[in-house]
Design a protein around this motif. Structure first.
Motif, PDB file in Angstrom:
ATOM      1  N   HIS A  54      41.993  41.949  49.920  1.00 37.88           N
ATOM      2  CA  HIS A  54      42.888  40.878  49.843  1.00 37.88           C
ATOM      3  C   HIS A  54      42.978  40.222  51.365  1.00 37.88           C
ATOM      4  CE1 HIS A  54      44.466  41.084  46.034  1.00 37.88           C
ATOM      5  NE2 HIS A  54      44.521  42.239  46.241  1.00 37.88           N
ATOM      6  N   ARG A  74      41.750  48.144  48.546  1.00 37.44           N
ATOM      7  CA  ARG A  74      42.076  46.856  47.799  1.00 37.44           C
ATOM      8  C   ARG A  74      42.771  45.717  48.919  1.00 37.44           C
ATOM      9  NH1 ARG A  74      41.139  44.042  43.400  1.00 37.44           N
ATOM     10  NH2 ARG A  74      40.341  45.888  42.372  1.00 37.44           N
ATOM     11  N   ALA A  89      48.591  47.359  45.925  1.00 42.34           N
ATOM     12  CA  ALA A  89      48.160  46.712  47.078  1.00 42.34           C
ATOM     13  C   ALA A  89      48.789  45.384  47.094  1.00 42.34           C
ATOM     14  CB  ALA A  89      46.664  46.579  47.030  1.00 42.34           C
ATOM     15  N   GLN A  90      49.012  44.562  45.946  1.00 39.22           N
ATOM     16  CA  GLN A  90      49.830  43.220  46.119  1.00 39.22           C
ATOM     17  C   GLN A  90      51.086  43.636  46.153  1.00 39.22           C
ATOM     18  OE1 GLN A  90      47.501  40.565  45.608  1.00 39.22           O
ATOM     19  NE2 GLN A  90      49.479  39.654  46.349  1.00 39.22           N
ATOM     20  N   ILE A 127      43.977  39.902  39.790  1.00 38.63           N
ATOM     21  CA  ILE A 127      44.128  41.078  40.705  1.00 38.63           C
ATOM     22  C   ILE A 127      43.096  42.375  39.884  1.00 38.63           C
ATOM     23  CG2 ILE A 127      45.687  43.057  41.241  1.00 38.63           C
ATOM     24  CD1 ILE A 127      47.842  40.970  41.307  1.00 38.63           C
ATOM     25  N   TYR A 128      43.077  42.281  38.766  1.00 37.01           N
ATOM     26  CA  TYR A 128      42.136  43.493  37.992  1.00 37.01           C
ATOM     27  C   TYR A 128      40.906  42.785  37.782  1.00 37.01           C
ATOM     28  CZ  TYR A 128      45.663  47.073  37.683  1.00 37.01           C
ATOM     29  OH  TYR A 128      46.562  47.970  38.355  1.00 37.01           O
ATOM     30  N   GLU A 129      40.424  41.762  38.635  1.00 38.18           N
ATOM     31  CA  GLU A 129      39.278  40.945  37.964  1.00 38.18           C
ATOM     32  C   GLU A 129      38.057  42.042  38.131  1.00 38.18           C
ATOM     33  OE1 GLU A 129      40.508  40.849  41.111  1.00 38.18           O
ATOM     34  OE2 GLU A 129      39.360  40.970  42.634  1.00 38.18           O
ATOM     35  N   LEU A 131      48.174  39.703  36.803  1.00 37.48           N
ATOM     36  CA  LEU A 131      47.585  40.562  37.087  1.00 37.48           C
ATOM     37  C   LEU A 131      45.939  40.434  36.795  1.00 37.48           C
ATOM     38  CD1 LEU A 131      49.810  43.625  35.759  1.00 37.48           C
ATOM     39  CD2 LEU A 131      49.467  42.784  38.192  1.00 37.48           C
ATOM     40  N   PRO A 140      45.136  48.222  42.535  1.00 30.36           N
ATOM     41  CA  PRO A 140      45.194  46.633  42.611  1.00 30.36           C
ATOM     42  C   PRO A 140      46.768  46.204  42.658  1.00 30.36           C
ATOM     43  CG  PRO A 140      43.536  47.294  41.146  1.00 30.36           C
ATOM     44  CD  PRO A 140      44.231  48.676  41.403  1.00 30.36           C
TER      45      PRO A 140
END
Length: 338
Positions: A29, A25, A307-308, A331-333, A328, A304
């Motif tokens: 990014h 992940r 990682a962020q 992030i969780y696309e 989020l 996710p």
């Protein structure tokens, strides 16, 4: 902010799949390959933990990914020894990413002549050279105060809210969030607020530890789809009994959202044979084969979010932004699209 090239990740043996997922992940990014630092974490024949780091980490911002889950003592020692190895290798900063913080249930003295083990573990972690903690849904929020180093406690509620809104989108008006005990009301209320649903409580009274004497439902659950929310599911006795009580009180179906699926002993068998339609857990603890094979257990990824969180820590930006469901969504696309 100290000028560092890139954050570097290293993993113990507690949850290697999650560590690799976080690295993947982060690669997305950063737009470049992020991999786990090459190291070996092994045991001698007598059980002693041995760590050897094969890459240069001098001056690097290091993140150790390690849950202190079963076997808790082995995984805790791995975390401490990895930290010592990094400190003695001149790492600039060491952050422990602990998706599941073991010993968190021992956060106070419940009777005379008992320890506060969570505080002892906090002291050991700080003494090992770890300078910051990134964790998920501590069993008791006050554990953050046990540490003399910064602790960022992420929450599963925003991710669970996304999941509930996706899977119950046609019938959210019929959903009631349920706390399995009085102590977990704040956690259940938080999720209920995020999805705009009613709240109920299952009040339990114990005759002795591990044995439930009586359960009473506080609130109206008749004709509702009930979602039980809690942070830890160990042997699943309380959870399955609460589901039965809710069905007896008129609930049409029961689902559960639990952050940390410890699921020890007869837990998986109990859940499989219970009246619960589904149990949703995160991957903060590496799932066993039995958990993966269970037809009514589903796992929500935390990579996710972690990682962020790691990137925000590395860049010196806010981690609390991850407390918001809206943050989020990108992030969780792809996971919760219509």
């Amino acid at each position: 902010m100290i000028d560092r090239s890139e954050p570097k990740l290293i993993s113990g043996n507690a949850n290697v799949p999650l560590a690799k997922a976080i690295a993947r992940r982060m690669s997305l990014h950063r737009g470049m390959s992020v991999s786990l630092v090459d190291a070996r974490v092994e045991r001698f024949n007598d059980g002693e933990v041995f760590v050897e780091v094969y890459e240069n980490v001098r001056g690097e911002d290091m993140f150790i990914i390690q849950s202190t889950s079963k076997p808790a003592n082995d995984h805790l020692m791995e975390l401490l020894i990895i930290a010592d190895a990094l400190k003695r290798s001149s790492a600039a900063r060491i952050t422990a990413v602990i998706p599941y913080f073991g010993y968190a249930r021992q956060d106070r003295r419940t009777k005379a002549r008992t320890p506060i083990s969570a505080k002892l573990v906090a002291n050991m972690i700080a003494q090992a050279g770890i300078e910051r903690i990134l964790t998920l849904d501590l069993h008791a929020a006050q554990i953050q105060g046990f540490f003399d180093i910064p602790v960022d406690n992420l929450y599963a509620a925003p991710v669970f809210a996304l999941d509930v809104k996706h899977h119950f989108r046609e019938r959210l008006q019929d959903v009631t969030v349920v706390s399995p005990d009085v102590g977990g009301v704040a956690r259940a209320r938080e999720l209920a607020k995020r999805i705009g649903c009613a709240l109920a409580i299952v009040d339990k009274r114990r005759e002795k530890p591990g044995e439930i004497a009586e359960m009473t439902v506080i609130g109206d659950v008749k004709g509702k789809s009930c979602i039980i929310v809690d942070d830890i599911c160990d042997t699943a006795g309380t959870l399955c009994k609460a589901a039965e009580v809710l069905i007896e009180a008129g609930a049409t179906e029961v689902h559960s959202y639990i952050t940390h699926g410890v699921l020890s002993g007869p837990a998986v068998e109990r859940i499989t044979n219970s009246v619960m339609k589904s149990l949703v857990i995160t991957d903060s603890i590496a799932p066993t084969e039995a958990v993966l094979a269970a037809p009514n257990i589903r796992i929500v990824p935390t990579a996710p979010m972690f990682a962020q969180g790691i990137l925000n820590t590395w860049k010196g930006t806010s981690v609390s932004s991850l407390f918001d469901t809206e943050t989020l969504i990108p992030i969780y696309e792809g996971l919760y699209t219509e």
